[in-house]
Design an enzyme around this catalytic site. Sequence first.
Site, PDB file in Angstrom:
ATOM      1  N   ASP A 163      48.589  43.619  41.603  1.00  0.00           N
ATOM      2  CA  ASP A 163      47.954  42.817  42.656  1.00  0.00           C
ATOM      3  C   ASP A 163      47.270  41.586  42.078  1.00  0.00           C
ATOM      4  O   ASP A 163      46.537  41.682  41.094  1.00  0.00           O
ATOM      5  CB  ASP A 163      46.920  43.686  43.381  1.00  0.00           C
ATOM      6  CG  ASP A 163      46.239  42.963  44.530  1.00  0.00           C
ATOM      7  OD1 ASP A 163      46.760  43.008  45.649  1.00  0.00           O
ATOM      8  OD2 ASP A 163      45.170  42.345  44.298  1.00  0.00           O
ATOM      9  N   TYR A 210      42.377  33.681  42.179  1.00  0.00           N
ATOM     10  CA  TYR A 210      41.749  34.377  41.049  1.00  0.00           C
ATOM     11  C   TYR A 210      41.790  33.555  39.763  1.00  0.00           C
ATOM     12  O   TYR A 210      42.851  33.293  39.243  1.00  0.00           O
ATOM     13  CB  TYR A 210      42.448  35.721  40.807  1.00  0.00           C
ATOM     14  CG  TYR A 210      42.319  36.734  41.895  1.00  0.00           C
ATOM     15  CD1 TYR A 210      41.338  36.631  42.883  1.00  0.00           C
ATOM     16  CD2 TYR A 210      43.183  37.826  41.956  1.00  0.00           C
ATOM     17  CE1 TYR A 210      41.232  37.587  43.884  1.00  0.00           C
ATOM     18  CE2 TYR A 210      43.076  38.784  42.945  1.00  0.00           C
ATOM     19  CZ  TYR A 210      42.098  38.651  43.907  1.00  0.00           C
ATOM     20  OH  TYR A 210      42.000  39.600  44.896  1.00  0.00           O
ATOM     21  N   LEU A 260      41.495  51.653  31.725  1.00  0.00           N
ATOM     22  CA  LEU A 260      42.704  52.027  32.457  1.00  0.00           C
ATOM     23  C   LEU A 260      43.061  53.480  32.199  1.00  0.00           C
ATOM     24  O   LEU A 260      43.396  54.221  33.132  1.00  0.00           O
ATOM     25  CB  LEU A 260      43.861  51.116  32.055  1.00  0.00           C
ATOM     26  CG  LEU A 260      45.226  51.463  32.661  1.00  0.00           C
ATOM     27  CD1 LEU A 260      45.185  51.404  34.179  1.00  0.00           C
ATOM     28  CD2 LEU A 260      46.301  50.531  32.111  1.00  0.00           C
TER      29      LEU A 260
END
Length: 321
Positions: free
Chosen positions: A46, A51, A295
């Site tokens: 995404d 950004y 992660l």
Amino acid sequence: MEQRQLSGLGVSALCLGTMYFGTTVDEQRAFAVLDRFVEAGGTFIDTANTYSFWVPGGTGVESEELLGRWLASRGVRDDVVLATKVGALPDPPGAAWPEHAEGLSHEVVRAQATASMRRLGTDHLDVYYAHIEDRRTSLHDTVTTFASLVTDGLVRVVGCSNHAAWRVAAAREIAKASGLPGFTCVQQRHTYLRPQPGAEFGANPHISDEMLDYARTEPDLTVLGYSVLLSGAYTRSDRPLPEQYDHEDSRRRLAVLADVAAELGATPNQVVLAWLLGGDPPVLPVLGVSSVAQLDECLDALTLALDDEQRRRLNTAPTPL
């Protein structure tokens, strides 16, 4: 990694958000996270055309451009489901936001879709979101513009983010009545903690009970959540709770969260992710991580199973006597 369905697209149960890739997360770290995500079976990535414009020196192109370089260098475009967004970029650059966001007019959406594809190095977008509401543009025009991208083969699935539930429902009804491809996913701020009544989030509101209730009745609507881990506030002492969540209800829920995490030998972050994925409706988390270690912690949540009693306790955290 477990796969879920998003309007006919198979996507990984966890979505990797890339908001700060190319700005506060440098290219080497970003590439390492992306590589690990794909190695672990992740497919859903995404980004947005904004950004991150608010970071000093940022313009909004950084994340998409970095992803474009990564996709080209790894040759994995066909292996990932790529999502980006339009509508929230300040126009002109540096203008007050969100008052002067670019909006969702036909001209903006079409031009920005082309620009995003160029930066990402692709001839199509898998998922394209209306990033924030634009009430200057009629909802009918927005729906028909996004539908045209699908019919032209430029976008596979369209969705919206940061929209009121009634606007999502109205947009979907317009598309249905016109026989057009409509919004089949919605991405909202969401986490285990609940904001205090009246908490203000500006153009990026916390998901409403109405939106969750609506999604329960719409089997073709996928819900995604962002800011799910509150920038580390669940586990890091140096990350205080955002003020919108700093109230007594949060303290009660945090106590139950800690108990369930201890029972499972898991971290609070992992329990939050498992709670979202197994909820009613299920919510696919958009991860905002900046390192491989972060992660990996999230990936381990996929093997976590909350039993009915644990989920009941999390959902009905005790009220004070």
